[in-house]
Design an enzyme around this catalytic site. Sequence first.
Site, PDB file in Angstrom:
ATOM      1  CB  ILE A  32       6.665   3.155  -7.558  1.00 44.89           C
ATOM      2  CG1 ILE A  32       7.103   2.589  -8.898  1.00 44.89           C
ATOM      3  CG2 ILE A  32       5.997   2.118  -6.687  1.00 44.89           C
ATOM      4  CD1 ILE A  32       8.209   1.557  -8.796  1.00 44.89           C
ATOM      5  CG  ASN A  88       0.793   4.429   6.343  1.00 42.97           C
ATOM      6  OD1 ASN A  88      -0.194   4.955   6.855  1.00 42.97           O
ATOM      7  ND2 ASN A  88       0.911   4.273   5.035  1.00 42.97           N
ATOM      8  CG  HIS A 101       7.758   6.188   3.847  1.00 42.88           C
ATOM      9  ND1 HIS A 101       8.211   5.027   4.450  1.00 42.88           N
ATOM     10  CD2 HIS A 101       6.499   5.917   3.421  1.00 42.88           C
ATOM     11  CE1 HIS A 101       7.265   4.113   4.382  1.00 42.88           C
ATOM     12  NE2 HIS A 101       6.202   4.625   3.768  1.00 42.88           N
TER      13      HIS A 101
HETATM   14  P1  5GP Z   1       3.885   2.623   3.297  1.00 40.14           P
HETATM   15  O1  5GP Z   1       2.724   1.701   3.180  1.00 40.14           O
HETATM   16  O2  5GP Z   1       5.137   1.899   3.803  1.00 40.14           O
HETATM   17  O3  5GP Z   1       3.584   3.857   4.094  1.00 40.14           O
HETATM   18  O4  5GP Z   1       4.177   3.139   1.837  1.00 40.14           O
HETATM   19  C1  5GP Z   1       5.234   2.724   1.038  1.00 40.14           C
HETATM   20  C2  5GP Z   1       5.090   3.422  -0.289  1.00 40.14           C
HETATM   21  O5  5GP Z   1       6.291   3.234  -1.017  1.00 40.14           O
HETATM   22  C3  5GP Z   1       3.953   2.901  -1.155  1.00 40.14           C
HETATM   23  O6  5GP Z   1       3.054   3.964  -1.461  1.00 40.14           O
HETATM   24  C4  5GP Z   1       4.657   2.348  -2.394  1.00 40.14           C
HETATM   25  O7  5GP Z   1       3.922   2.592  -3.579  1.00 40.14           O
HETATM   26  C5  5GP Z   1       5.982   3.093  -2.383  1.00 40.14           C
HETATM   27  N1  5GP Z   1       7.084   2.348  -2.967  1.00 40.14           N
HETATM   28  C6  5GP Z   1       7.434   1.072  -2.686  1.00 40.14           C
HETATM   29  N2  5GP Z   1       8.523   0.721  -3.386  1.00 40.14           N
HETATM   30  C7  5GP Z   1       8.863   1.807  -4.132  1.00 40.14           C
HETATM   31  C8  5GP Z   1       9.912   2.056  -5.061  1.00 40.14           C
HETATM   32  O8  5GP Z   1      10.751   1.202  -5.369  1.00 40.14           O
HETATM   33  N3  5GP Z   1       9.961   3.295  -5.636  1.00 40.14           N
HETATM   34  C9  5GP Z   1       9.051   4.260  -5.304  1.00 40.14           C
HETATM   35  N4  5GP Z   1       9.191   5.443  -5.919  1.00 40.14           N
HETATM   36  N5  5GP Z   1       8.041   4.061  -4.443  1.00 40.14           N
HETATM   37  C10 5GP Z   1       7.950   2.848  -3.850  1.00 40.14           C
END
Ligand code: 5GP
Length: 123
Positions: A32, A88, A101
């Site tokens: 997003i 991460n 992820h």
């Molecule tokens: P992390 O920091 O946990 O590795 O990354 C989480 C990622 O999820 C971030 O890059 C953030 O922009 C993305 N993200 C969080 N909420 C949503 C969502 O509701 N939809 C989408 N498509 N991405 C999300």
Amino acid sequence: MAADTIFSRIVRREIPADIVYQDDLVTAFRDIEPAAPTHVLVVPNHIIASARDVTDADEPVLGRMFAVAARIAREQGIAETGYRLIVNCGEDGCQEVYHLHMHLIGGRPLGPMLAAPRGSSAH
Ligand code: 5GP
């Protein structure tokens, strides 16, 4: 049963997302807040909270995540120029969503791997 996550709701198509790939094990959708022209998240359909929670039983889905990332990179036209895969983990890893992820990021030169927080030292 593991707590629900925003990503499991995307997997079940309960909330909108730009899904680029889905099969029986994994789902891939656009981040997003993209950090580059291509920024796709590849997630297991079932919840594994974090890389530190991976077990031997997860090997099939982890292999699929890599295979799907390679496939999407080819489809997005970034396989030749290269890209970065990031997972991460936990607080120091700045993990925001506790549903494992893999970030697939590319489409521009990405620079050095780590940007240290201001005032920090690698040692
Ligand atoms: P992390 O920091 O946990 O590795 O990354 C989480 C990622 O999820 C971030 O890059 C953030 O922009 C993305 N993200 C969080 N909420 C949503 C969502 O509701 N939809 C989408 N498509 N991405 C999300």
